[in-house]
Design a protein around this motif. Structure first.
Motif, mmCIF file in Angstrom:
data_model
loop_
_atom_site.group_PDB
_atom_site.id
_atom_site.type_symbol
_atom_site.label_atom_id
_atom_site.label_comp_id
_atom_site.label_asym_id
_atom_site.label_seq_id
_atom_site.Cartn_x
_atom_site.Cartn_y
_atom_site.Cartn_z
ATOM 1 N N VAL A 82 0.847 -1.192 0.000
ATOM 2 C CA VAL A 82 0.000 0.000 0.000
ATOM 3 C C VAL A 82 0.881 1.241 0.000
ATOM 4 O O VAL A 82 1.831 1.337 0.793
ATOM 5 N N CYS A 83 0.595 2.177 -0.891
ATOM 6 C CA CYS A 83 1.278 3.476 -0.903
ATOM 7 C C CYS A 83 0.479 4.428 -0.022
ATOM 8 O O CYS A 83 -0.671 4.740 -0.307
ATOM 9 N N ILE A 131 -6.528 3.028 4.325
ATOM 10 C CA ILE A 131 -5.328 2.191 4.273
ATOM 11 C C ILE A 131 -5.672 0.735 4.588
ATOM 12 O O ILE A 131 -5.197 -0.194 3.925
ATOM 13 N N THR A 132 -6.507 0.525 5.601
ATOM 14 C CA THR A 132 -6.911 -0.838 5.945
ATOM 15 C C THR A 132 -7.704 -1.474 4.804
ATOM 16 O O THR A 132 -7.515 -2.657 4.487
ATOM 17 N N LEU A 176 4.133 -0.732 3.753
ATOM 18 C CA LEU A 176 3.519 0.598 3.776
ATOM 19 C C LEU A 176 4.545 1.569 3.212
ATOM 20 O O LEU A 176 5.534 1.905 3.874
ATOM 21 N N ASP A 177 4.327 1.996 1.986
ATOM 22 C CA ASP A 177 5.300 2.841 1.283
ATOM 23 C C ASP A 177 5.027 4.320 1.526
ATOM 24 O O ASP A 177 3.904 4.782 1.385
ATOM 25 N N ASP A 178 6.077 5.052 1.886
ATOM 26 C CA ASP A 178 6.031 6.507 2.066
ATOM 27 C C ASP A 178 5.123 6.912 3.219
ATOM 28 O O ASP A 178 4.112 7.590 3.042
ATOM 29 N N VAL A 179 5.501 6.511 4.418
ATOM 30 C CA VAL A 179 4.737 6.823 5.625
ATOM 31 C C VAL A 179 5.295 8.085 6.276
ATOM 32 O O VAL A 179 6.511 8.247 6.396
ATOM 33 N N LEU A 218 6.793 -3.757 6.694
ATOM 34 C CA LEU A 218 7.948 -3.027 6.166
ATOM 35 C C LEU A 218 7.506 -1.612 5.797
ATOM 36 O O LEU A 218 6.574 -1.433 5.009
ATOM 37 N N LEU A 219 8.168 -0.619 6.381
ATOM 38 C CA LEU A 219 7.855 0.785 6.096
ATOM 39 C C LEU A 219 8.952 1.415 5.257
ATOM 40 O O LEU A 219 10.130 1.078 5.407
#
Length: 548
Positions: free
Chosen positions: A236-237, A247-248, A285-288, A313-314
């Motif tokens: 998920v971006c 997001i969920t 989770l990309d770009d948090v 993984l963030l």
């Protein structure tokens, strides 16, 4: 004292500072005609400041694409400097006034500066101050009128207008990747490790915007060993706004490969928990950006039902993001690419052929271009792409000499990629960051010396029970956490700023900050300049005067 994520316009704190100084001024209670006129002028000043304050966030976002809005902000900032100077002059003269000049019946005179004690020292000075205030009020009222013409809207902008430059997919073309094999293996080791007793571990890849965090996450996500270990995977971006429901839902949709029409968070989390129970999963989770503890606590609830060895993984620019996690946290700081790897990327994206008759000349220029990118692969790709299939020496020279901020956003993904980092800084941190444009590129910053200058410039907002020094240190630490500063490789006690971050600070500093690089430089200082720096050269007469 960590700053909340929500960004504020650069001038937001400046307007508030002037308003605070204005509120400390008080016209003597005796209602003479002159004092009533002073009151009306001060009220007009207050009203103008409050009106412009409401649209600053919208104006800051639009200034890149709209030169009229940019000019409006420049004129507004110029007027704010004038107002700030005038408030300082009034308060200084009032503070220097003798007690007999103040109203002895006013018990609050310890907290407010009486305007009548300021303007009654000489007719000439009084006229000058009133004329100055009238001029400032006129400028600010003109800005208030113009904001409607420019279509500036009230309220805090929630997101950047255009996030289309963000990578939304977990897919990656491996042939485009250079110099990340060691990083990939290091992340894979963390993902495949089963020695941790906790059911869920959180791993973060941290680094400056454009350094390749997403690319590295894509590499490990698609690795055969990861596919074999994790029964369930989802990508998920997030990109700026951490919306729990959306997001969920996105995670559910990626797991099930079907739309999720549930709108209630509790229901979505219940269904997600059922999918993850007794399973080993990997969620990227990309770009948090967000580091609010309550958000993460709520988000993690369904993920605690999986098997031991499950991972989140963030990728993030802010190392404080995963510090709020209640689970096991592992950090991986991503470093810049080597010059050789950058050159390989540049060759690939520029399509420069080693068989070209111009190769020797273009190679010399190209390596200078790559050097300016300072190990940032996004910058290398962007500038290489602009030169794709071009073998004209002039085109290459133009890119070498061009400032990156003169490129349109259609041409360069670097502009929004780095600007979004700036956009989400709180206003007080923006002022501190922009101040660093006064220093040359590759400057080695001493934390304690820099924070003293921030304090002297009145950039530091007081917080009850904290010293200004401690607040300033928290400012600096926050900028380090967000990758605006990086520890120096030459001296661990000092810090450096990536060249493109320095360019970013210089861009937003505009006409109000000016740096003289060489003595006798023909560049002229703009009339709007308020901050000036000069890097002393050992051969300069200025240094010899200082030693005399």
């Amino acid at each position: 004292m960590a700053a909340k994520l929500e960004g504020r316009a650069y001038l937001f704190c400046f307007v508030d500072a002037v308003l605070n100084k204005l509120s400390s001024l008080d016209v003597n209670s005796t209602p003479t005609a002159k004092k009533l006129a002073d009151q009306k002028l001060l009220q007009r000043l207050r009203n103008s400041l409050r009106a412009t304050r409401l649209v600053l966030d919208d104006a800051e976002q639009k200034q890149i694409r709209d030169q009229e809005v940019n000019k409006w902000l420049v004129d507004l900032q110029d007027a704010l400097y004038l107002a700030d100077d005038l408030m300082d002059e009034l308060s200084t003269k009032a503070a220097a006034a003798t007690p007999t000049q103040r109203d002895p019946g006013n018990s609050s005179y310890h907290y407010h500066y009486a305007v009548d004690s300021v303007v009654e020292y000489s007719d000439g000075d009084e006229i000058r101050i009133v004329e100055s205030m009238q001029d400032i009020v006129d400028k600010l009222e003109a800005s208030v009128e113009e904001k409607d013409y420019l279509g500036l809207k009230q309220g805090v902008a929630k997101d950047m207008e255009d996030m289309s430059w963000r990578i939304q997919s977990s897919l990656v073309e491996c042939s485009d990747i250079y110099g990340r094999n060691d990083d990939k293996e290091a992340i894979l080791k963390l993902l495949l490790d089963n020695t941790c007793d906790d059911k869920l571990s959180v791993i973060s890849i941290e680094g400056i915007g454009g350094i390749g965090k997403t690319t590295l996450a894509q590499l490990v996500y698609n690795d055969a060993r990861v596919k074999e270990k994790f029964a369930i995977k989802a990508w998920v971006c997030v990109a700026t706004k951490f919306d729990l429901v959306n997001i969920t839902k996105a995670i559910m949709e990626d797991i099930t490969s079907s739309p999720c029409n549930i709108v209630n968070l509790n229901s979505i989390q219940t269904e997600l928990k059922e999918k993850l129970t007794e399973k080993t999963f990997l969620v990227v989770l990309d770009d948090v950006w967000d580091n609010q503890q309550n958000l993460w606590d709520n988000f993690l609830k369904p993920f605690l039902s999986g098997n031991k060895g499950s991972k989140i993984l963030l990728t993030t620019r802010n190392k404080n993001v995963d510090s709020v996690m209640s689970t096991t946290n592992l950090h991986y700081k991503l470093d810049i690419l080597s010059p050789n790897d950058c050159w390989s990327i540049f060759l690939k994206h520029s399509f420069l052929s080693t068989n070209s008759r111009q190769y020797v000349i273009l190679e010399q220029i190209g390596k200078k271009i790559v050097k300016k990118c300072k190990g940032l692969p996004l910058a290398v790709k962007t500038l290489g792409g602009l030169l794709r299939n071009k073998d004209n020496e002039e085109d290459w020279e133009n890119i070498l000499e061009s400032e990156i901020w003169k490129l349109s956003e259609d041409e360069s993904k670097i502009v929004p990629a780095l600007r979004v980092s700036y956009h989400y800084l709180p206003s007080h941190l923006k002022r501190c960051f922009v101040y660093c444009s006064l220093y040359p590129e590759d400057y080695q910053f001493d934390k304690e010396k820099l924070i003293l200058l921030w304090m002297a410039e009145d950039f530091v907002q007081p917080i009850e029970n904290y010293t200004l020094e401690n607040i300033s240190r928290a400012y600096f630490d926050e900028l380090v956490a967000r990758s605006f500063f990086q520890p120096s490789s030459k001296n661990v006690s000092l810090f450096v700023m990536h060249d493109l971050m320095h360019d970013l600070a210089t861009y937003f500093a505009g006409k109000f900050y000016f740096s003289v690089r060489r003595f006798g430089d023909p560049e002229k200082i703009c009339s709007k300049t308020r901050h000036l720096s000069y890097m002393v050269n050992h051969h300069d007469g200025i240094l010899r005067l200082g030693e005399a």
